[in-house]
Design an enzyme around this catalytic site. Structure first.
Site, PDB file in Angstrom:
ATOM      1  N   ARG A 123      48.035 -77.508 -28.683  1.00 43.86           N
ATOM      2  CA  ARG A 123      49.559 -77.855 -28.088  1.00 43.86           C
ATOM      3  C   ARG A 123      49.291 -79.357 -27.582  1.00 43.86           C
ATOM      4  O   ARG A 123      48.210 -79.612 -27.656  1.00 43.86           O
ATOM      5  CB  ARG A 123      49.620 -76.802 -26.889  1.00 43.86           C
ATOM      6  N   ILE A 146      58.714 -77.637 -12.642  1.00 49.38           N
ATOM      7  CA  ILE A 146      59.089 -78.983 -13.010  1.00 49.38           C
ATOM      8  C   ILE A 146      60.103 -79.682 -12.018  1.00 49.38           C
ATOM      9  O   ILE A 146      60.017 -80.664 -11.728  1.00 49.38           O
ATOM     10  CB  ILE A 146      59.429 -79.271 -14.532  1.00 49.38           C
ATOM     11  N   ASP A 191      69.247 -73.263  -6.309  1.00 49.25           N
ATOM     12  CA  ASP A 191      68.295 -72.468  -7.076  1.00 49.25           C
ATOM     13  C   ASP A 191      68.714 -71.231  -6.663  1.00 49.25           C
ATOM     14  O   ASP A 191      69.042 -70.646  -5.564  1.00 49.25           O
ATOM     15  CB  ASP A 191      67.038 -72.890  -6.684  1.00 49.25           C
ATOM     16  N   TYR A 230      60.413 -81.274 -23.524  1.00 48.56           N
ATOM     17  CA  TYR A 230      58.971 -81.114 -23.035  1.00 48.56           C
ATOM     18  C   TYR A 230      57.950 -80.455 -24.123  1.00 48.56           C
ATOM     19  O   TYR A 230      58.183 -79.541 -24.685  1.00 48.56           O
ATOM     20  CB  TYR A 230      58.742 -80.420 -21.756  1.00 48.56           C
ATOM     21  N   TYR A 276      64.292 -67.727 -25.987  1.00 51.16           N
ATOM     22  CA  TYR A 276      64.417 -69.039 -25.170  1.00 51.16           C
ATOM     23  C   TYR A 276      64.545 -70.006 -25.787  1.00 51.16           C
ATOM     24  O   TYR A 276      65.391 -70.688 -25.485  1.00 51.16           O
ATOM     25  CB  TYR A 276      63.033 -68.840 -24.543  1.00 51.16           C
ATOM     26  N   SER A 316      63.242 -78.404 -24.809  1.00 53.53           N
ATOM     27  CA  SER A 316      61.808 -78.171 -25.046  1.00 53.53           C
ATOM     28  C   SER A 316      61.631 -78.452 -26.519  1.00 53.53           C
ATOM     29  O   SER A 316      62.454 -78.415 -27.290  1.00 53.53           O
ATOM     30  CB  SER A 316      61.708 -76.626 -24.902  1.00 53.53           C
ATOM     31  N   LYS A 362      67.880 -73.229 -25.829  1.00 48.00           N
ATOM     32  CA  LYS A 362      67.507 -74.416 -25.761  1.00 48.00           C
ATOM     33  C   LYS A 362      68.464 -75.280 -27.003  1.00 48.00           C
ATOM     34  O   LYS A 362      69.094 -76.473 -26.659  1.00 48.00           O
ATOM     35  CB  LYS A 362      66.223 -75.148 -25.852  1.00 48.00           C
ATOM     36  N   ASN A 387      52.266 -66.056 -18.358  1.00 50.00           N
ATOM     37  CA  ASN A 387      52.417 -65.939 -19.612  1.00 50.00           C
ATOM     38  C   ASN A 387      51.717 -67.195 -20.307  1.00 50.00           C
ATOM     39  O   ASN A 387      51.106 -67.186 -21.367  1.00 50.00           O
ATOM     40  CB  ASN A 387      53.928 -66.459 -20.062  1.00 50.00           C
TER      41      ASN A 387
HETATM   42  C1  WQD Z   1      49.655 -72.096 -25.197  1.00 50.26           C
HETATM   43  C2  WQD Z   1      48.448 -71.880 -25.892  1.00 50.26           C
HETATM   44  C3  WQD Z   1      48.715 -69.533 -26.803  1.00 50.26           C
HETATM   45  C4  WQD Z   1      47.849 -67.722 -22.956  1.00 50.26           C
HETATM   46  C5  WQD Z   1      55.160 -73.152 -23.523  1.00 50.26           C
HETATM   47  C6  WQD Z   1      56.232 -72.714 -22.769  1.00 50.26           C
HETATM   48  C7  WQD Z   1      57.501 -72.879 -23.502  1.00 50.26           C
HETATM   49  C8  WQD Z   1      57.476 -74.545 -23.890  1.00 50.26           C
HETATM   50  C9  WQD Z   1      56.549 -74.685 -24.730  1.00 50.26           C
HETATM   51  C10 WQD Z   1      58.887 -75.728 -22.210  1.00 50.26           C
HETATM   52  C11 WQD Z   1      49.142 -70.908 -27.146  1.00 50.26           C
HETATM   53  C12 WQD Z   1      47.402 -69.834 -25.775  1.00 50.26           C
HETATM   54  C13 WQD Z   1      48.076 -68.609 -23.590  1.00 50.26           C
HETATM   55  C14 WQD Z   1      46.955 -66.825 -22.720  1.00 50.26           C
HETATM   56  C15 WQD Z   1      46.059 -67.866 -24.902  1.00 50.26           C
HETATM   57  N1  WQD Z   1      57.658 -75.287 -22.899  1.00 50.26           N
HETATM   58  N2  WQD Z   1      47.289 -68.923 -24.803  1.00 50.26           N
HETATM   59  N3  WQD Z   1      45.872 -67.160 -23.890  1.00 50.26           N
HETATM   60  O1  WQD Z   1      53.215 -70.995 -25.944  1.00 50.26           O
HETATM   61  O2  WQD Z   1      53.070 -73.278 -26.377  1.00 50.26           O
HETATM   62  O3  WQD Z   1      54.968 -72.478 -24.771  1.00 50.26           O
HETATM   63  O4  WQD Z   1      55.181 -74.643 -23.985  1.00 50.26           O
HETATM   64  O5  WQD Z   1      59.885 -75.424 -22.565  1.00 50.26           O
HETATM   65  O6  WQD Z   1      58.359 -72.804 -22.282  1.00 50.26           O
HETATM   66  O7  WQD Z   1      55.968 -71.052 -22.682  1.00 50.26           O
HETATM   67  O8  WQD Z   1      52.550 -72.260 -24.005  1.00 50.26           O
HETATM   68  O9  WQD Z   1      50.546 -71.807 -22.287  1.00 50.26           O
HETATM   69  O10 WQD Z   1      51.977 -69.863 -23.385  1.00 50.26           O
HETATM   70  O11 WQD Z   1      50.283 -70.948 -24.764  1.00 50.26           O
HETATM   71  O12 WQD Z   1      45.167 -68.148 -25.885  1.00 50.26           O
HETATM   72  O13 WQD Z   1      46.719 -66.047 -21.980  1.00 50.26           O
HETATM   73  O14 WQD Z   1      47.683 -71.000 -25.398  1.00 50.26           O
HETATM   74  O15 WQD Z   1      48.377 -68.639 -27.880  1.00 50.26           O
HETATM   75  O16 WQD Z   1      48.095 -71.416 -28.308  1.00 50.26           O
HETATM   76  P1  WQD Z   1      53.531 -71.923 -25.399  1.00 50.26           P
HETATM   77  P2  WQD Z   1      51.461 -70.993 -23.503  1.00 50.26           P
END
Ligand code: WQD
Length: 359
Positions: free
Chosen positions: A252, A32, A51, A198, A170, A145, A174, A219
């Protein structure tokens, strides 16, 4: 006329020469951060990046330069080192405002290594705040977040929703960071801060010169989708389809990273022009639309023509069921709203993944 005013308010005139207002972006080679540096430069600001490159690559500076024609000034060091911080601010004495992105952000990793997250994310913020006080820098935009809301009782989630007990270290960093900033402001009448909360940032710059650079196994959902589509990953696992949602998969609020970056420029201008209404303001940055994992997959397959190999597996520990933003406060107060569609955003992520595979 307003446009002319906006352009001029970022440019200082010293001895009849034009000097651009300088903004420090910590974590500016990150996902970002790099997109925000581009939008700041496009808006006439001079940008300097700090950084430690622990979760990004210095080549990102070349990507920024390819887009804007301007390579940002770059300093590499760990912000938790207060002495290095102070040496930096002794060297660069013309910083008007700071956007603080630098932090670890992998939810899962934070559960396994909590001290790494508390030390890095909180010490770096405290070093920065102490330096701002020492060097009389008043304006801070903080990268926060939606994870601080946990699983909200009411949707869409507004800024006055109760902050719930964090699900991960994490998310807790925040929450604690926002408290540290609030308490500092109580004793330092000079400090002004806007926290931007965010939702789920996704996509890449349309030029495909910068984008998300997950190191190791991603992730997050979208990089895993694009790496599966391009063949780096064998199969995408969908974490659960037994949620209380229309198609059973979790929901989401996925926001385009360029839309998100533009909100940071607006926040910086709000502080520089003293238009903030309180010393500590905070805004939810999302699209206001909830989208499920299966809807992401369907949209990606539609815009790319690629059939994704995925399977439904058990839920992931720590995941919440559904969250999406009420964006009316940000729309009204910042005059900002997300503009890019999900299809366009997923296509930008795919274009970026294809560019990475050419390197
Ligand atoms: C999204 C959805 C998973 C991976 C993120 C950031 C966090 C914060 C909020 C800023 C969930 C699903 C994921 C996969 C899946 N942002 N998924 N298979 O967990 O909402 O958190 O946004 O601060 O820092 O991590 O995002 O992309 O990990 O998951 O099914 O291989 O996708 O279960 O429902 P999350 P994500």
């Amino acid at each position: 006329m307003n446009i002319v005013f906006t352009i001029f308010d970022k440019i200082l005139f010293k001895n009849k020469t034009i000097v651009k207002k300088r903004i420090l972006v910590t974590g500016g080679t990150g996902y970002i951060g790099s997109h925000t540096v581009v939008e700041l430069q496009n808006s006439g600001f001079d940008v300097i990046i700090i950084d430690d490159l622990s979760n990004s690559k210095i080549e990102v500076l070349n990507g920024i330069e390819k887009i804007t024609g301007i390579k940002p000034v770059f300093e590499q060091f760990d912000l938790t080192d207060i002495d290095k911080c102070k040496r930096f601010f002794n060297k660069y004495t013309d910083i008007e405002a700071i956007i603080h992105f630098a932090a670890y952000k992998a939810v899962g990793e934070s559960v396994e290594k909590p001290l790494k997250y508390y030390r890095n994310n909180l010490l770096s913020l405290m070093s920065l705040l102490e330096s701002m006080q020492t060097f009389s820098i008043r304006n801070l935009v903080f990268s926060s977040s939606c994870t601080i809301y946990g699983q909200p009782e009411k949707l869409p989630v507004t800024e006055d929703a109760p902050v719930q007990e964090a699900i991960s270290p994490y998310g807790n960093t925040k929450q604690i960071a926002e408290e540290i900033i609030r308490d500092t402001i109580k004793t330092d009448k000079n400090l002004k801060t806007i926290a931007l909360r965010y939702f789920n940032p996704i996509g890449a710059h349309p030029s495909a010169h910068i984008g998300e650079l997950p190191i190791g196994i991603p992730n997050n959902l979208i990089p895993f989708v694009t790496q599966t589509a391009i063949g780096i990953r064998e199969q995408l696992r969908v974490f659960g389809n037994d949620y209380n949602t229309p198609d059973g998969t979790a929901i989401r609020d996925y926001i385009n990273v360029v839309d998100l970056a533009k909100a940071h420029v607006i926040a910086i201008e709000r502080l520089l022009n003293n238009n903030n209404k309180k010393a500590f303001e905070y805004f939810n940055l999302g699209t206001g639309q909830g989208v499920s994992v299966l809807e992401i997959i369907n949209s990606f397959e539609k815009v790319t023509g690629i059939k994704l190999n995925y399977k439904i597996v058990d839920r992931r520990a720590g995941d919440i069921e559904k969250v999406w933003a009420d964006t009316s406060f940000a729309n009204k107060e910042l005059g900002w709203q997300a503009e890019k569609s999900l299809d366009e955003t997923l296509l930008s992520a795919w274009k970026w993944e294809k560019r990475l595979s050419e390197e």
